[in-house]
Scaffold this active site. Structure first.
Site, short mmCIF file in Angstrom:
data_model
loop_
_atom_site.label_atom_id
_atom_site.label_comp_id
_atom_site.label_asym_id
_atom_site.label_seq_id
_atom_site.Cartn_x
_atom_site.Cartn_y
_atom_site.Cartn_z
N GLY A 15 0.85 -1.28 0.03
CA GLY A 15 0.13 -0.06 0.04
C GLY A 15 0.71 1.38 -0.03
O GLY A 15 0.30 2.53 0.13
N THR A 16 2.28 1.11 -0.11
CA THR A 16 3.08 2.15 0.10
C THR A 16 3.39 2.90 -1.19
O THR A 16 3.67 4.03 -0.98
CB THR A 16 4.23 1.39 0.71
OG1 THR A 16 4.64 0.22 0.11
CG2 THR A 16 4.35 1.21 2.09
N LEU A 58 11.03 10.55 -3.68
CA LEU A 58 11.02 9.74 -4.85
C LEU A 58 9.55 9.94 -5.60
O LEU A 58 9.45 10.57 -6.87
CB LEU A 58 10.92 8.11 -4.90
CG LEU A 58 12.29 7.59 -4.63
CD1 LEU A 58 12.12 6.24 -3.71
CD2 LEU A 58 13.18 7.57 -5.63
N PRO A 61 6.52 12.77 -4.34
CA PRO A 61 6.00 13.40 -3.20
C PRO A 61 4.35 13.04 -2.80
O PRO A 61 4.27 13.32 -1.68
CB PRO A 61 6.04 14.84 -3.38
CG PRO A 61 7.09 14.94 -4.66
CD PRO A 61 7.24 13.56 -5.25
N THR A 95 3.01 9.81 -3.02
CA THR A 95 3.05 8.80 -2.21
C THR A 95 3.92 8.84 -0.80
O THR A 95 3.60 8.34 0.02
CB THR A 95 3.70 7.56 -2.94
OG1 THR A 95 4.94 7.75 -3.32
CG2 THR A 95 2.97 7.10 -4.32
N GLN A 119 2.53 8.25 2.94
CA GLN A 119 3.04 7.56 3.88
C GLN A 119 3.15 8.20 5.30
O GLN A 119 2.67 7.60 6.23
CB GLN A 119 4.51 7.33 3.67
CG GLN A 119 4.61 6.00 2.44
CD GLN A 119 4.08 4.87 3.16
OE1 GLN A 119 4.76 4.18 4.27
NE2 GLN A 119 3.27 4.08 2.71
N GLY A 131 14.55 5.94 4.12
CA GLY A 131 13.33 5.56 4.43
C GLY A 131 12.20 6.49 4.85
O GLY A 131 12.80 7.57 5.67
N GLU A 180 8.06 4.66 8.36
CA GLU A 180 8.05 4.58 9.85
C GLU A 180 8.32 5.98 10.54
O GLU A 180 8.03 6.13 11.66
CB GLU A 180 8.75 3.51 10.26
CG GLU A 180 8.21 2.06 9.97
CD GLU A 180 9.29 0.94 10.06
OE1 GLU A 180 10.22 0.93 9.97
OE2 GLU A 180 8.65 -0.13 10.88
MO1 MOS Z 1 7.31 -2.74 9.47
S1 MOS Z 1 6.98 -2.86 11.59
O1 MOS Z 1 9.03 -3.56 9.55
O2 MOS Z 1 6.26 -3.69 8.64
#
Ligand code: MOS
Length: 723
Positions: free
Chosen positions: A468-469, A606, A608, A610, A614, A678, A681
């Site tokens: 979904g990312t 990459l 903006p 998507t 996140q 990344g 998270e």
């Molecule tokens: Mo994540 S908690 O490594 O999907």
């Protein structure tokens, strides 16, 4: 070379698979039409600790359509956990029905296979089980004597913590608690498994295919190459789909037993007891600072729980090793084994919860110092990761805080709590700093070029997943960028374990790893085509022309990208700052999150659009930690009281605020060649603290136990105008 620049990276293009999703055409694991398919359903234990003394399946077996009932009596022997307390890793085996023991409420004790889903469900209810029940360990408080240190990485120290506390002019000692939470992605865990002649092929929504195939192959003692997992789309994971859970084992065992493909869907209810969770954390913080705001000491001690036979720990204290300049530092983690399923990774494991404790404590200490909490954080900034003794590859935390403050209107914040009022509302502003490791891992990809007239189409394959990312989209953009072709000409094929190996989706490493792997395959294709024609590497030439000069209509190349020596010499993190405005009703304790500003520095962005998705997803989940999310355990029997989405509340649109997201321009070439870090998270990290800190600023009440419900605010003595 780059004929259509707008298609490359950095552009906010729509998801390339978006239309398939809204039209219902994107096929998820349980939706594949497989001939001759039957249905399996797991049965859960109704005790938390003890032994099965009898299990009567005769009534269930008699039912129409029922093909098999599997229990410990007729289950095949699988590889079991190697020892009593096994570390729960991404490749840990997933044995089921291997003995009579029950370790937690909801453990699978049987599985029914039937022609239809309804028949399987009905027959499950006819299985009669008796137990020799023992008193389960459910409470942290009653089992503190069993706390243990889960391995060497659990503890860390530098300097002299006690000396640091003695040096301090102002100190703080407080404990922060966060409840069990569940990931609960919208798409249920599901699989369609076909065991055929010793080989197994399955549609299963696993986040990391290359680790899942290892886990399955080891569980069944078959070669890894004989396990194939296909999952083109995944409807959210948040960590719950990282590990192979026992429904996969049940369906595989069932398919092997009856010789037909088996579909299994884990129910929403079962997703509370059988597919992981975030554990309860109790975090004791000790901080000391000089009058000028410089930290002299920081300790972070976490007590949490694990299962009786599996060990997982959330490294809450890691954030306290690296975020601030703290000469004296101590971090510990202790676990207490309970009769509750093993916890697992849930979005930003460690950071999401650890940052609540650290960033609340920083706010408390700033208030004691009578310092602005932004100034206090800036005062303690460090460009060196003191926990790892390495420089950060880049760290724009100060910039995130300053730019965020400006955008948010921090200058309008009243330092004194309870002084910004509007009618019944007490208004508060809160801030927090965020850091999240930005891993980058070895990734392979294969690209196939096809020349059609003057246009080049590219097909990229890798065993990546899109949870979904936005994986499809950013990989297509990368191929477009490095081949210089329109994004529409790129076909992305992912979600098949037979494609080139990637680290999968987890830990915020997906984007950086996938895209660098795709880049490398494209660069190799071009380099090889140039070499064949003795064209120098630096010469700019369109890929179509290269193919033409080589007299080729199709060409393929593979590539593997991996971290550089420079990467290993640095600490690579993404950073951010969260700002929240809350309005608290002074009589009812009800509060609204009115505004949020998030500023992130996460390398090159990459896409903006998507990336924004996140971050708002992370902010929403972070808000969930504060406003509602809490899994409650029944204190005597160990079942979860909250076991549907009707009583485990997650935020909805109405709960959320106006959200502004800013990405600082950054291009971290130490992180990787594309400068990408990344982001998934980073968005949830420290959000809870920014809200709790805003509640303090609004009310003068320091809330250290999540979630912060109106009842808790009222119990805290929220009286009109209290400061
Ligand atoms: Mo994540 S908690 O490594 O999907």
């Amino acid at each position: 070379m780059k004929s259509i620049k707008a298609s490359g990276i950095g552009n906010p293009i729509d998801r390339i698979e978006g239309h398939l999703k809204v039209a219902g055409k994107a096929k998820y694991a349980s939706e594949f039409p497989v001939e001759n398919m039957v249905y399996a359903q797991g049965v859960n234990s109704t005790i938390a600790k003890g032994k099965i003394t009898s299990i009567d399946t005769s009534e269930a077996e008699k039912q129409n359509g029922v093909l098999a009932v599997i229990t410990y009596k007729n289950a095949e022997k699988l590889k079991n956990y190697p020892k009593d307390m096994t570390n729960f890793s991404l490749t840990t085996v997933a044995p089921v029905f291997q003995d009579r023991q029950v370790h937690y409420y909801g453990q699978y004790i049987a599985c029914v296979v039937a022609e239809t889903f309804e028949q399987a469900q009905y027959a499950c209810r006819l299985i009669k089980v008796t137990y020799e029940e023992e008193t389960p360990d459910i409470h942290l408080d009653k089992n503190r004597g069993k706390a243990y240190k889960p391995g060497e990485s659990a503890d860390f120290s530098r300097g002299d913590m006690d000396a640091g506390m003695r040096e301090a002019d102002v100190t703080l000692e407080q404990t922060y608690t966060t409840p069990i939470e569940h990931q609960q992605p919208m798409e249920l865990h599901a699989a369609i498994v076909n065991w055929n002649d010793g080989k197994v092929k399955m549609y299963a929504n696993q986040q990391i295919l290359n680790q899942a195939t290892t886990s399955i192959s080891e569980t069944f003692g078959i070669p890894k190459e004989d396990v194939q997992i296909i999952t083109p789309y995944i409807g959210g994971g948040f960590g719950s789909k990282l590990n192979v859970y026992k429904h996969i084992t049940m369906a595989t065992m069932a398919s092997k037993m009856i010789g037909r493909p088996v579909q299994i869907t884990v129910t929403r209810h079962q997703m509370f007891t059988n597919t992981g969770m975030r554990q309860f954390d109790e975090q004791e913080m000790r901080l000391g600072a000089k009058k000028d705001g410089s930290l002299t000491a920081l300790a972070h001690h976490t007590t949490s729980h694990t299962a009786k036979n599996l060990q997982y720990f959330e490294a809450c204290g890691n954030v306290s090793k690296m975020l601030y300049k703290t000469p004296n530092n101590a971090v510990t983690h202790r676990l207490i084994p309970l009769n509750i399923q093993c916890p697992s990774s849930m979005r930003a494991p460690g950071e999401a919860t650890g940052s609540f404790a650290l960033e609340s404590a920083m706010d408390e200490l700033a208030w004691k110092l009578k310092m602005d909490p932004i100034d206090f954080r800036i005062k303690n900034d460090t460009q060196v990761d003191m926990g790892a003794d390495k420089p950060f590859s880049s760290r724009l935390l100060i910039e995130c805080l300053r730019i965020g403050a400006d955008k948010f209107g921090w200058e309008n914040r009243k330092m004194q709590p309870g002084t910004n009022k509007k009618g019944n509302w007490l208004i508060g502003y809160g801030v927090s700093a965020a850091s999240r490791r930005a891993p980058y891992m070895k990734t392979s990809a294969k690209v196939v070029l096809e020349l059609n007239e003057a246009a080049v189409n590219a097909n990229i394959k890798m065993d990546a997943t899109d949870i979904g990312t936005g994986t499809y989209t950013i990989v297509a953009q990368t191929v477009s960028e490095y081949l210089g072709i329109p994004v529409e000409n790129v076909k992305v094929e992912i979600g098949d374990s037979e494609f080139p190996v990637t680290p999968g989706s987890g830990g915020s490493w997906g984007a950086a790893s996938y895209c660098n792997g795709a880049r490398k395959a494209c660069e190799n294709a071009i380099a090889k085509l140039k070499k064949k024609q003795n064209i120098t590497e630096s010469e700019e030439i369109e890929v179509a022309e290269l193919l033409q000069q080589n007299n080729l209509t199709t060409f393929e190349a593979e590539g593997t990208a991996e971290p550089s020596e420079e990467y290993k010499k640095h600490s690579v993190f993404s950073f951010g700052a969260n700002f929240t405005e809350v309005w608290v009703d002074k009589d009812t304790g009800m509060y609204r999150i009115k505004r949020m500003v998030n500023v992130g520095s996460a390398g090159k962005i990459l896409n903006p659009k998507t990336a924004y998705g996140q971050i708002i997803g992370g902010l929403t989940m972070g808000a969930g930690m504060v406003i509602a999310e809490r899994t409650q355990v029944e204190p005597n029997y160990g079942n979860f009281i909250t076991r549907t989405l009707a009583d485990y509340h997650v935020p909805v649109n109405l709960d959320m605020a106006n959200i502004d997201v800013v990405f600082l321009p950054e291009d971290d070439k130490i992180a990787n060649e594309m400068g990408v870090k990344g982001i998934g998270e980073l968005g949830i990290t420290s959000v809870a603290a920014s809200i709790a800190n805003a509640i303090f600023n609004a009310t003068g009440k320091r809330m250290r136990d999540l979630p912060i419900t109106p009842e808790k605010l009222i119990e805290a003595g929220l009286e009109p105008g209290v400061a």
